[in-house]
Design a protein around this motif. Structure first.
Motif, PDB file in Angstrom:
ATOM      1  N   GLN A 241       0.866  -1.056   0.062  1.00  0.00           N
ATOM      2  CA  GLN A 241       0.028  -0.143   0.028  1.00  0.00           C
ATOM      3  C   GLN A 241       0.848   1.241  -0.161  1.00  0.00           C
ATOM      4  N   HIS A 242       2.130   1.053   0.525  1.00  0.00           N
ATOM      5  CA  HIS A 242       2.895   2.196   0.543  1.00  0.00           C
ATOM      6  C   HIS A 242       4.118   2.470  -0.465  1.00  0.00           C
ATOM      7  N   GLY A 243       3.881   1.632  -1.568  1.00  0.00           N
ATOM      8  CA  GLY A 243       4.717   1.765  -2.712  1.00  0.00           C
ATOM      9  C   GLY A 243       5.827   0.664  -2.701  1.00  0.00           C
ATOM     10  N   TYR A 244       6.134  -0.274  -1.700  1.00  0.00           N
ATOM     11  CA  TYR A 244       7.331  -1.164  -1.718  1.00  0.00           C
ATOM     12  C   TYR A 244       6.816  -2.289  -2.423  1.00  0.00           C
ATOM     13  N   ALA A 245       7.027  -2.433  -3.947  1.00  0.00           N
ATOM     14  CA  ALA A 245       6.383  -3.510  -4.640  1.00  0.00           C
ATOM     15  C   ALA A 245       7.372  -4.783  -4.513  1.00  0.00           C
TER      16      ALA A 245
END
Length: 794
Positions: A241-245
């Motif tokens: 959800q916070h961009g750490y794919a």
């Protein structure tokens, strides 16, 4: 001879396996294998049986002639029944003799020493049952099951010893003696490799918690491997959800310290780098669906931080939008192009025509209390509609969010034809009723107690019903609420409220009058979008102002004899005296338009909440006014579990028609606008009244900046947070009549304050303590630095 050796070797292996390693039984059957091959089943002699009929035992040796294979299968079959402890086969006088030792029969199964887990729970786990055979293998398995149940509840030093008590006629009582020991708690949770987020924040994401001095009121600090697996999924979703794919959990190890009887959990992470959305495109492979027409429903935008949840919601929105265009079988697949150098992920939503599969039937199972239609109405698809996995997942998420069920699981199976599918909805009801007794204290209402009964799933119909009553030092009230979330079968929340409230004069509000209200409200809530809702309402209530007793002590400053004209001697403002004892009916219609993107309504850490409210009084009744208010709150995660809050609010009220503006229809503000002031301590005031009564204003504005942070060295589970804040605002423009004997002070003076607070999300209810210092104020304002609000539940 070679053939006999081969047969003997085979029988030894098979019979030993069947008998659980009992070599005697296997050897007996092997030695007579060749001799018995000439015998028939009718020549078998059965010995040792007491309860099992001899013909039943002979029936396991089927065939006209008994050979090695038949004997082998018969012995295995008898052991498989679980009725026999031993089976031996021998040759005596030319006959085949089957000697059996029957298992004892269990008279009853009992548990001793178990206090934390009830008998019925353990009885449901064990396989040994009353009136069943006693099997040592099953008893051993039951012992392991009991141990596992206790370990799931956090007790790893438990000991279980099975014992039997002999009874007549081959019966026994089976007793499991349990030594529960102490709870095996999670002493420490450590993270390795986390850089973007601190351990405090990651622990807050997990359901598993560390043990502390609050462990006596919680069970989340016991080690549960299933819960730890679920926590790993929560951590993955949080980072996605916070961009750490690229986020990965390399390991999650729970080490048991047997001497201290506690677990230490170490979770090793690889956060990777944070990504933002690159280009976001829609690719439609359906001829009549143009890609550009679908861009308006996209929730993912170039430049924003990558969020996997927004990708899932965009897939849902696109699926629904395409189905509205007549393509019910369309499928939406996201295609991501990750660029590690620019730290961007470009997303393309590919829309294709999927296979034509229809829903043949929807089965609802496991709901013992909730009605079927309450479950079915959460589906946007029904029998005969096109099957779409996205819509099924959406329904499953809605069912979970209801709070009616302990578990929800939707599976599918093939239907009566290749293009048909059957949906099975498995649910498990859970208690939804609430009874609470609350007590507390606030600087505005003094000591107060409340009793409330609520049911979120009334009669299994999904209705919400609540009845509450409170009695305080300066107030008392009663309230009844009813809500039907699906009015007339539509996704419209309809309900009504009945209420009664009486407030008495108090030093905290400096009011010289009491206010009595009784009435009701009818409301309708409509979801316009996922984050946007509209609430329509109609309210009808009667309001009456009463002046205090004529023997009010301030009316008799000399001696004990009161002035006979006390009410005209200044203990209350003339504005209130003019309407005292004259009940007035208020009839109004209104609406609330709310936009909500908060991540949590209870403890938000990010997102926006904006609300616009308007009320129009004069649809009948005795009062005419138009009241408009707005409130915007923006939360932002500042890192290390620190949350920032910015808030702006404002309002305006005015009368209309020939009706005079009534003083009680204005705004009365205090710490709800600017902390550091009394209730109704801000705004226009009658300086000539004995208590300098607040008159209320027609306009107000207010702003707040606040930072909330965890209190150092306090366990997260305690729910204690600190706050630093700054408030500013104003209330002005008294529109009521100015009677003789009134000295009105009114001005648009900026009130401001700074302060600190403590917020406790206690197990007994929310509590907040604020201390604020007023920086600027009007001379006639009334300050109050300390403010306490909250309560307890017991």
């Amino acid at each position: 001879m070679t053939y006999c050796v081969r047969v003997v070797g085979r029988l030894v292996t098979v019979v030993m396996l069947a008998a659980g390693g009992m070599a005697t039984a296997g050897t007996g059957s092997v030695m007579l294998a060749t001799q018995a091959s000439a015998q028939s089943a009718s020549s078998i002699v059965v010995q040792g049986n007491r309860r099992v009929d001899a013909d039943t035992i002979r029936g396991y040796f089927r065939g006209d002639r008994l050979d090695a294979v038949t004997i082998d299968e018969g012995v295995k079959g008898l052991f498989a029944t679980g009725l026999f402890e031993d089976v031996r086969v021998s040759q005596q006088g030319g006959r085949l003799v089957v000697t059996v030792v029957e298992n004892l029969v269990i008279n009853r199964v009992a548990f001793e020493g178990n206090k934390k887990i009830k008998d019925d729970v353990l009885a449901g786990e064990v396989q040994s049952k009353s009136r069943g055979p006693l099997s040592r293998a099953v008893v051993q398995s039951d012992t392991q099951r009991i141990l596992e149940v206790y370990r799931r509840s956090g007790r790893y030093d438990v000991r279980v010893e099975p014992k039997t008590i002999d009874l007549p006629n081959g019966r026994v009582d089976l007793v499991f003696e349990v030594t529960e020991g102490t709870k095996t708690a999670v002493r420490r949770i450590e993270f390795v490799g986390n850089k973007a987020y601190g351990s405090w924040k990651l622990k807050d994401v997990m359901n598993t918690t560390e043990s502390n001095w609050l462990s006596w009121i919680k069970n989340s600090d016991v080690y549960d491997p299933d819960r730890l697996n679920a926590d790993q999924e929560l951590l993955r979703r949080f980072y996605l959800q916070h961009g750490y794919a690229d986020f990965r959990i390399l390991s999650a190890v729970a080490d048991l310290d047997r001497q201290k009887n506690e677990f230490n959990i170490t979770i090793t992470l690889d956060e990777g780098q944070q990504y933002k959305f690159g280009t976001v495109e829609v690719q439609s492979n359906i001829r009549d669906v143009e890609s550009d027409s679908l861009r308006r429903v996209l929730r993912t935008r170039q430049g924003d931080t990558y969020n996997a949840d927004l990708v899932e919601k965009t897939i849902e929105d696109l699926t629904i939008e395409v189905s509205k265009k007549g393509y019910a079988f369309a499928q939406v697949r996201p295609r991501g192009d990750r660029d590690a150098q620019t730290q961007q992920i470009s997303v393309t939503y590919v829309i294709e025509e999927g296979p034509r599969v229809y829903i043949e039937r929807i089965n609802v199972r496991g709901n013992t209390r909730t009605r079927d239609y309450v479950v079915r109405r959460e589906f946007d698809i029904f029998e005969g509609d096109a099957y779409n996995r996205v819509m099924v997942d959406r329904a499953e998420r809605r069912l979970r969010n209801l709070g009616y069920f302990k578990t929800v699981k939707i599976t599918n199976e093939p239907g009566s034809a290749p293009d048909r599918v059957i949906l099975n909805v498995e649910v498990e009801d859970q208690p939804t009723g609430e009874f609470s007794v609350a007590g507390g204290y606030s600087t505005a209402e003094g000591f107060i107690g409340e009793v409330a009964v609520a049911e979120r799933n009334f009669l299994g119909r999904g209705h919400y019903v609540r009845l509450a009553g409170s009695w305080g030092e300066y107030s008392k009230s009663a309230e009844f609420n009813f809500t039907d979330p699906y009015f007339m079968g539509y996704r419209i929340a309809a309900g009504f409220d009945l209420f009664y409230k009486q407030t008495e004069p108090s030093s905290s509000t400096s009011a010289s009058y009491s206010n009595n209200m009784v009435g009701g409200t009818i409301r309708f809530g409509l979801p316009l979008q996922d984050n946007l809702s509209l609430l329509l309402r109609y309210s009808l209530y009667q309001q009456e102002i009463e002046i205090g007793n004529p023997e009010y002590r301030d009316c008799a400053p000399q001696g004990n004899v009161p002035f006979p004209d006390c009410q005209e001697n200044g203990e209350a403002s003339q504005a209130f005296k003019q309407i005292a004892g004259d009940p007035q009916m208020v009839s109004l219609v209104g609406y609330t338009l709310a936009y909500n993107t908060l991540d949590s309504n209870k403890q938000p850490t990010k997102g926006l909440y904006a609300e616009l409210k308007q009320d129009f009084a004069g649809i009948g009744g005795d009062v005419n006014f138009v009241r408009t208010t707005g409130d915007v709150r923006w939360y932002h995660d500042l890192g290390s579990d620190i949350v920032g809050l910015l808030r702006a609010q404002g309002g305006y009220v005015t009368g209309w028609g020939d009706q005079e503006f009534r003083i009680m229809d204005g705004f009365f503000m205090g710490p709800n606008l600017v902390r550091g002031f009394k209730s109704a301590g801000i705004g226009p005031r009658d300086m000539d009244s004995n208590n300098q009564d607040a008159l209320g204003g027609s306009m107000y504005w207010g702003t707040t900046a606040e930072v909330q942070f965890p209190v150092p060295w306090m366990p997260k589970d305690f729910g204690l947070r600190g706050a630093l804040f700054a408030d500013a605002g104003s209330l002005w423009d008294y529109q009521g009549e100015v009677y003789n004997g009134m000295e009105v002070e009114d001005g648009n003076v900026i009130r401001s304050s700074v302060g600190a607070g403590v917020i406790w999300s206690s197990p007994f209810g929310p509590i907040r303590i604020d201390y604020a210092v007023a920086l600027s104020k009007a001379d006639y304002d009334k300050t109050q630095a300390f403010r306490f609000s909250g309560g307890t539940r017991f």
